[in-house]
Structures are given as C-alpha cells and as structure tokens.
Design an enzyme around this catalytic site. Structure first.
Site, mmCIF file in Angstrom:
data_model
loop_
_atom_site.group_PDB
_atom_site.id
_atom_site.type_symbol
_atom_site.label_atom_id
_atom_site.label_comp_id
_atom_site.label_asym_id
_atom_site.label_seq_id
_atom_site.Cartn_x
_atom_site.Cartn_y
_atom_site.Cartn_z
ATOM 1 N N TYR A 143 0.811 -1.210 0.000
ATOM 2 C CA TYR A 143 0.000 0.000 0.000
ATOM 3 C C TYR A 143 0.849 1.268 0.000
ATOM 4 O O TYR A 143 0.360 2.351 -0.322
ATOM 5 C CB TYR A 143 -0.942 0.017 1.201
ATOM 6 N N LYS A 192 4.164 -15.138 2.480
ATOM 7 C CA LYS A 192 4.131 -15.894 1.221
ATOM 8 C C LYS A 192 5.574 -16.165 0.806
ATOM 9 O O LYS A 192 6.022 -15.855 -0.302
ATOM 10 C CB LYS A 192 3.377 -15.110 0.145
ATOM 11 N N ASP A 225 -2.171 -18.260 1.919
ATOM 12 C CA ASP A 225 -3.296 -18.994 1.349
ATOM 13 C C ASP A 225 -3.757 -20.101 2.290
ATOM 14 O O ASP A 225 -4.963 -20.344 2.440
ATOM 15 C CB ASP A 225 -2.953 -19.550 -0.031
ATOM 16 N N ASP A 249 -5.036 -7.040 5.896
ATOM 17 C CA ASP A 249 -6.280 -6.410 5.460
ATOM 18 C C ASP A 249 -7.273 -7.474 5.000
ATOM 19 O O ASP A 249 -8.452 -7.477 5.383
ATOM 20 C CB ASP A 249 -5.969 -5.436 4.327
ATOM 21 N N ASP A 253 -10.744 -9.116 7.267
ATOM 22 C CA ASP A 253 -12.097 -9.060 6.723
ATOM 23 C C ASP A 253 -12.696 -10.464 6.645
ATOM 24 O O ASP A 253 -13.890 -10.660 6.915
ATOM 25 C CB ASP A 253 -12.094 -8.410 5.338
#
Length: 358
Positions: A143, A192, A225, A249, A253
C-alpha cells in the site's frame, strides 16, 4: 494514570456519526462510573472533509489528533467520492492520519460471543471458542510502495511494489509477541515466503526476533493462502496472528464473518509513542447510512480498546466490554446479528441497552 482525557472524535462518513454517538455515550457513562472525565473534540476526515475543505485530511485534524490522548474514528468513504481516478479520495485521509501519527501496528481482536455462534455463515461448532488477535503491519508493504502506470508495446502497464525493511518487521513482530505473552502464548506469522522475496525477509526477521526475545512463546509460520483456509476450517486454532499490510487487510475481513458481522469487531492502531487511533473494522455502510440500523458494538469496543491501550483505564475498558457481553447475552440485537424473524434494535436502542448494563 490520567483522570481526564482529551479525545479527538473523527466521525467521518456514512454510518460513522451514528455509531460514534453511541460509543461516546457508553464511554462517558463508563468513565464517569470510575471517577474519570472526558473532553471530546470533533475533527474532519474523509469525504466530509473533501466537501468542506477540499482535502481528505485537513492540517487542523492532524494537529487535533496529535494533541489528544486518543483518537476515535468512525468510517470514511461513500459512493459520492468513489471515482478511482479522482485526485482526492476519502481513503487518503485514513492512510494519511496513520502516517502522521506513526501508527504501524493494527490490532484486530476477533471474539465470538457464545450466544452468536450461529449468527454467521459457518457452523456453530466451528466458531465456538474463537478468541484471536490479528496484528497487521500498517504503514509499509504494497500500500505504501512505489506504484504507477506506464505505456509499453503491449499497452498500459501498472505496478505496485511490496517493500519491507528489517526495522518495520521487527517492531510489529514485537508487538505481536508481547500480545501473545499476555494471552495463550501461541503466535502464527503469516507470509508468502515460497514465492515473494519480501516474505522471505519477513520470515527471517520474525524468526530472529521470536527466537531471541520470546523464547516463552510457541510460534510457527503459515503461508497466507493456507491461513485463509484454516480461518474457515479451524478458526479456534489461532491465538495471535502477525502479518503484513495487505495480507492482514484481507485476513481480518475474512475473520470478521466468524463473529457474525463486521459490526462486532473493533481495532486499535498503535505507534511507538503518541495517541492511538481506534475504529471499527467495518466501512461507512452507505447502503444503510441514515437509517439508524447500524451496529454500534464495534465502535463501542474500539472505544474500550482506547481506554486500555492509550488511557491506562483498564477498569473502564473492562466495564464497557462486560456491558456489551451482558446486553448481547440478554438478547440485544441489531439487524445484522438478529435471528430469523427478529426485527433488531436501532443503533440508538442498542447503545441505550449497552449503557444500561453499566
């Protein structure tokens, strides 16, 4: 410990002002019951700031927050400011205030109330006992990395860069380690590392910090994942999760559905010093704004987190959290967590019920 606190109130857009009113109501009652007092100071952020000041984050709002003991934020954004090509967007206010206050760690607790185990889409037995904390790095990663577009032989090309340095990773992992030490002493670092070089640095750095400074903590690394899958398959497995900005983020959620509604989950954004910023994880809810049906619980619990993390008022925070739990146990429901055939309380009625439990 301070006895009187100055609170910056950034109600923002959409349902923000509605849930903020109830949070301040409950906060004031809880504080007064413990001999504390509060002074609220309103500031502009997001779409409302764009309309009035032509910027999503006026300088006076930054100065107000910097001079406060804690910052409460409602929500930013709405369809009237939703042009992705606009030079000024509400989200710039949110990113800007995080940067201005040096807020690098976002704490998002996810707790499932026993009477709401069937409120979400997952089977009750899967979410029973869920009580986790996600620590999300907030001011680095994709970001905030270099981004742009350029023309090429195959058309337009766009790029966004994920960048982390050692210090950024170390400090957020320390926050997570300290949190885990005060909970069940189990920590999962999510990355990751099988694909991304930046995640390999994240994993090496997390290892170094946890091995040397948190030998009493049990920890492991899980690929993002797999973590997303486990949050659905076995969410009660997690205690504390620490991860980067984008992964955090997305995962928070996802985890919001465990509690039955995004309207149930608070958050705290903290820096190394200065005031923290406290906000619900839900957005501005433009589809329900002005209808008086938004769930104020997440905003109320965010105010409780402010009491504990920034004001040193753990007793006030405990009272607020207990009042929320009692009201829900006694059947108080807004429409987002109401059962089939139940109409649900209004935002104001829910706030009144929680305040009455104090």
């Amino acid at each position: 410990m301070i006895r009187k606190a100055n609170i910056a109130v950034l109600s923002g857009d959409g349902v923000g002002p509605e849930v903020m009113r109830e949070a301040c109501r409950v906060l004031s009652v809880a504080a007064e019951s413990r001999g504390r007092s509060l002074e609220y100071h309103e500031g502009l952020i997001g779409g409302v700031a764009i309309d009035r000041k032509q910027t999503a984050l006026p300088q006076e709002t930054i100065e107000l927050c910097q001079a406060s003991d804690g910052v409460l934020l409602g929500a930013v954004g709405g369809p009237q400011w939703d042009d992705p090509s606009a030079a000024v967007r509400p989200e710039q206010g949110l990113l800007g205030i995080r940067k201005a206050l040096g807020l690098f760690a976002n704490l998002r607790p996810v707790r499932v109330f026993p009477v709401l185990v069937d409120a979400g889409p997952l089977k009750g037995e899967l979410v029973e006992g869920v009580d986790m904390l996600v620590v999300r790095e907030l001011t680095g990663g994709i970001y905030f990395g270099a981004a742009g577009t350029e023309k090429g032989p195959d058309g337009e090309r766009a790029f966004s860069t994920m960048v982390y340095n050692t210090k950024e990773i170390e400090r957020v992992v320390r926050v997570a380690g300290i949190a885990a030490r005060g909970r069940r002493k189990r920590l999962v670092s999510v990355d990751k590392a099988n694909v991304l070089e930046v995640s390999r640095l994240w994993r090496r750095t997390a290892d170094a910090v946890l091995r040397s400074e948190f030998k009493d903590i049990e920890y492991e690394h899980i690929l993002v994942d797999a973590a997303a899958m486990y949050l659905v398959q076995k969410p009660a497995y997690f205690d504390v999760i620490v991860t980067g900005n984008m992964f955090g983020d997305i995962l928070t959620d996802e985890s919001s559905v465990l509690a039955g509604s995004m309207g149930m989950l608070p958050s705290a954004s903290l820096g190394e010093s200065g005031p923290g910023l406290y906000e619900p994880i839900h957005g501005s809810g433009p589809d329900i704004a002005g209808k008086g049906i938004a769930n104020p619980v997440a905003m109320i619990l965010s105010a409780a987190m402010m009491c504990r993390e920034s004001l040193g008022w753990a007793d006030v925070a405990d009272r607020m959290e207990a009042a929320v739990a009692r009201a829900i146990a006694e059947g108080a429901r807004t429409v987002d967590i109401a059962g089939a055939g139940e109409s649900g309380l209004s935002t104001e009625e829910m706030g009144e019920r929680i305040a009455s439990c104090l």
